[in-house]
Enzyme design. Structure first.
Site, PDB file in Angstrom:
ATOM      1  N   HIS A   1      56.692  53.914  21.242  1.00  0.00           N
ATOM      2  CA  HIS A   1      55.456  54.905  22.332  1.00  0.00           C
ATOM      3  C   HIS A   1      56.320  55.793  22.761  1.00  0.00           C
ATOM      4  O   HIS A   1      55.677  56.939  22.955  1.00  0.00           O
ATOM      5  CB  HIS A   1      55.021  53.646  23.266  1.00  0.00           C
ATOM      6  CG  HIS A   1      54.177  52.307  22.568  1.00  0.00           C
ATOM      7  ND1 HIS A   1      54.758  51.310  22.531  1.00  0.00           N
ATOM      8  CD2 HIS A   1      53.288  52.499  21.791  1.00  0.00           C
ATOM      9  CE1 HIS A   1      54.014  50.342  22.087  1.00  0.00           C
ATOM     10  NE2 HIS A   1      53.065  50.983  21.469  1.00  0.00           N
TER      11      HIS A   1
ATOM     12  N   ALA B   1      52.566  47.521  26.465  1.00  0.00           N
ATOM     13  CA  ALA B   1      54.008  46.787  26.043  1.00  0.00           C
ATOM     14  C   ALA B   1      54.658  47.881  25.195  1.00  0.00           C
ATOM     15  O   ALA B   1      55.168  47.796  24.332  1.00  0.00           O
ATOM     16  CB  ALA B   1      53.342  45.763  25.035  1.00  0.00           C
TER      17      ALA B   1
END
Ligand SMILES: Nc1ncnc2c1ncn2[C@@H]1O[C@H](COP(=O)(O)OP(=O)(O)OP(=O)(O)O)[C@@H](O)[C@H]1O
Ligand SMILES: CC(C)(CO)[C@@H](O)C(=O)[O-]
Ligand code: BAL
Length: 331
Positions: free
Chosen positions: A49, A44
């Site tokens: 990230h 996700a």
């Protein structure tokens, strides 16, 4: 080279689903002298990230991103089933950043004898505090899968986000305590323009909760501003920021010594780390910021945007200041 089942996404990004395939790909690259960076994630993916992946790209020849929602780090009443899973979009984003390998095993591949069975890593005493007090077993489960990922990929460096500060401390401790042969690289927390720390769980916030969620970053700003006056004042102001926010349940607001991750005493001065966790409806969020306590240097890092504190001077803040509040029944 051993034949490896892969799906080509861009010219050079491969998705592999088995441990044997990942090892085969990496062994071949290592034999040719390449260094390896690992970015462990639960998928996700968001810009937080992606910042880790960009850093990994700078640090090594081969970038591996693991995507695995690890059942071992979720309690029975937690959000394992609803944790977002967006593999196709994740792989596309990673291909755009030039990641070399996406490792996306299923649960049976990682835990062939079942996730409850087998050897586990123990996080030690710090693993039972703060997040660990509210999520019993979470850090043992997290360290177990991280140790497995380190063993499988044997990276030279692994990249983690400061957003999960206690996780960073425990992973770094595990590497030192178990003499693991890799370096841990930490990337500052990536935030929305208004200061909210990016998190996969932000997508569960409704409109009202999204506005209210800002209180986490605001409380860190309040703590940073008052840090010059010492620990008690910092804690009182940080907790007071929650005073006028209905529908936000504070789990803990503490300041720890970054070297030990233990709460500091009132006389502490120097660099502290403020940790906060709160629940908004069924969604639980965490955040943290470094602060310089007892000097007028202010914060030295990635704390939230420069928002107003929202503190209610009349709130009964001091009573809860620094407390590790009792764990909530469930997320
Ligand atoms: N806002 C962020 N800035 C920097 N790193 C982040 C951020 N959010 C997550 N990370 C890092 O990304 C890695 C993978 O985290 P994870 O997949 O659990 O995502 P997450 O957004 O933290 O999800 P959640 O908070 O919902 O668990 C971890 O090292 C984590 O610290
Ligand atoms: C490090 C990690 C990938 C282990 O499952 C997870 O805890 C996370 O995403 O932060
Ligand atoms: N971001 C840390 C992983 C978890 O919440 O389980």
């Amino acid at each position: 080279m051993t034949e490896v089942a892969t799906s080509e996404v861009a010219t050079s990004t491969r998705t592999v689903n088995t441990i044997a395939d990942l090892r085969a790909v990496l062994d071949e690259r290592r034999r040719a002298g390449a260094s390896v960076a690992l970015v462990p994630t639960m998928g996700a993916l968001h810009d937080g990230h992606l910042a880790l992946v960009r850093r990994a790209r700078e640090l090594a020849d081969v970038v591996v991103v693991s995507i695995f929602v690890n059942p071992l780090q979720f309690g029975p009443a937690e959000d394992l089933d609803r944790y977002p899973r967006t593999l196709d979009a994740d792989v596309a984003a990673l291909a755009g950043l030039g990641a070399d390998v996406v490792f996306a095993p299923d649960v049976a591949e990682m835990y062939p004898s079942g996730s409850a069975a087998g050897t586990k890593v123990s996080a030690g005493p710090v693993g039972s505090r703060y997040e660990g007090a509210h999520r019993p077993g979470h850090f043992d489960g997290m360290l177990t899968v991280v140790a497995k990922l380190f063993s499988i990929a044997q990276p030279d460096v692994a990249v983690f986000g400061q957003k999960d500060a206690q996780q960073v401390f425990l992973v770094t401790s595990m590497v030192a305590d178990l003499d693991l042969r890799l370096r841990i690289e930490v990337v500052p927390t990536v935030r929305e323009a208004d200061g909210l720390a990016l998190s996969s769980r932000n997508r569960f916030l409704d409109e009202r909760e999204r506005v209210a969620a800002l209180v986490l970053a605001e409380s860190l700003d309040a703590a940073r501003t008052s840090a010059v006056d010492g620990v008690s004042e910092l804690l009182a102001e940080g907790v007071a920021a929650f005073g006028d926010h209905d529908g936000v349940d504070l789990d803990y607001f503490v300041v720890v010594d970054p070297d030990t991750f233990l709460p500091v005493d009132d006389a502490f001065s120097g660099r502290g780390l403020v940790l906060v966790a709160a629940r908004l409806g069924t969604t639980r969020l965490i955040d943290n910021a470094f602060v310089e306590i007892g000097t007028d240097a202010g914060a030295d890092t990635d704390a939230g945007a420069d928002t107003d504190t929202g503190a209610d001077p009349g709130a009964d803040a001091a009573a809860d200041a620094g407390a590790e509040l009792p764990p909530s029944p469930a997320e």
